[in-house]
Motif scaffolding. Structure first.
Motif, mmCIF file in Angstrom:
data_model
loop_
_atom_site.group_PDB
_atom_site.id
_atom_site.type_symbol
_atom_site.label_atom_id
_atom_site.label_comp_id
_atom_site.label_asym_id
_atom_site.label_seq_id
_atom_site.Cartn_x
_atom_site.Cartn_y
_atom_site.Cartn_z
ATOM 1 N N ASP A 1 0.837 -1.194 0.000
ATOM 2 C CA ASP A 1 0.000 0.000 0.000
ATOM 3 C C ASP A 1 0.876 1.249 0.000
ATOM 4 O O ASP A 1 2.104 1.165 0.068
ATOM 5 N N SER A 2 0.242 2.412 -0.043
ATOM 6 C CA SER A 2 0.959 3.690 -0.122
ATOM 7 C C SER A 2 2.097 3.745 0.896
ATOM 8 O O SER A 2 1.878 3.582 2.095
ATOM 9 N N SER A 3 3.308 3.978 0.397
ATOM 10 C CA SER A 3 4.518 3.945 1.230
ATOM 11 C C SER A 3 5.387 5.157 0.917
ATOM 12 O O SER A 3 5.543 5.548 -0.237
ATOM 13 N N GLN A 4 5.984 5.714 1.966
ATOM 14 C CA GLN A 4 6.753 6.962 1.871
ATOM 15 C C GLN A 4 8.065 6.762 1.129
ATOM 16 O O GLN A 4 8.725 5.725 1.248
ATOM 17 N N LEU A 5 8.457 7.797 0.367
ATOM 18 C CA LEU A 5 9.770 7.886 -0.239
ATOM 19 C C LEU A 5 10.452 9.164 0.241
ATOM 20 O O LEU A 5 9.783 10.114 0.650
ATOM 21 N N GLY A 6 11.774 9.204 0.184
ATOM 22 C CA GLY A 6 12.488 10.416 0.552
ATOM 23 C C GLY A 6 13.549 10.190 1.617
ATOM 24 O O GLY A 6 13.962 9.058 1.894
#
Length: 248
Positions: free
Chosen positions: A61-66
């Motif tokens: 599912d929606s997962s953070q990048l950066g």
């Protein structure tokens, strides 16, 4: 009366412009056989996320990048803008130096997202994502030609799994860890991380680690979300992270 009409028209135009500006930007990357799909998108508050599917089944599912800088600032959120996105279709072969196969097919779809910021410690950054028939991979690159650099304390990469899968982990010279449900895991783990979904298997690893420390995953009991353990790095022109690889 005419003035009222003009005011109404102007208000409607402003509403349309505001809606268009706040609309989420989304880019899809599909494997050559059409089965795997990675989506990279920027939310209205500026965060860059990704998601991963096989067919109609959501796997991540929606997962953070950066990144998080040493001063606590988030990179790739808020004041970062997607300047452009480029797609490439690659269908070639490569010859490994050793192994069972003399020639290995190299087929993938590639997405390069160019990001810019006027207020961040860096001016430009790229997210490069690839979709193969047997998995996806993504990495960060800092283009040459800028003078800025920044120290980071952690990568914000997440693996927010869509189900409470069963997992196994590499454990050095000892027996592998697992099987464990994701929600039962706690602390730090080392890849290769192998997971059993409802019907198939997945694996999480890294590739092309040029320098720095190897990948370490971390999680808390009760969660299905794994992140990358904090590690200090310096992002400067020419930087390329290791590939984060998800095999399926």
């Amino acid at each position: 009366m005419k003035n009222n009409h003009y005011l109404i028209i102007i208000a409607l135009l402003l509403a349309l412009i505001t809606t268009a500006c706040s609309k989420q930007q989304s880019y899809e990357l599909i494997s050559p056989d059409g089965n795997l799909k990675m989506e990279v998108f920027q939310t209205e508050d500026g965060n860059i996320l990704y998601a991963f599917k096989a067919g109609s089944q959501a796997l991540i599912d929606s997962s953070q990048l950066g990144f998080t800088t040493a001063s606590g600032e988030k990179l790739l959120s808020g004041n970062w803008v997607i300047e452009k996105a480029e797609y490439r279709n690659i269908d070639q072969v490569w010859e490994p130096l050793w192994g069972k196969r003399k020639i290995v097919p190299d087929r993938f779809q590639e997405l390069i997202i160019h990001l810019t910021s006027n207020n961040a410690p860096l001016e430009n950054m790229q997210i490069i994502a690839r979709a193969y028939d047997d998995g996806i991979a993504f990495r960060y690159m800092i283009p040459s030609g800028q003078n800025k650099q920044v120290d980071i304390s952690a990568a914000l990469n997440e693996f927010n799994f869509a189900g409470d899968y069963t997992a196994w982990f590499y454990n050095g010279e000892n027996h592998n860890i697992g099987p464990e449900k994701l929600s039962d895991c706690d602390g730090q783990y080392y890849p290769v991380m192998t997971l059993k979904t409802d019907r198939h298997y997945m694996a999480v690893h890294e590739a092309d680690l040029i320098d720095g420390t190897p990948l370490v995953l971390t999680t808390n009991t009760g969660e299905k979300r794994f992140s990358i353990a904090p590690k200090k790095e310096t992002l400067s022109p020419g930087y390329a992270s290791a590939w984060r690889v998800i095999l399926y």
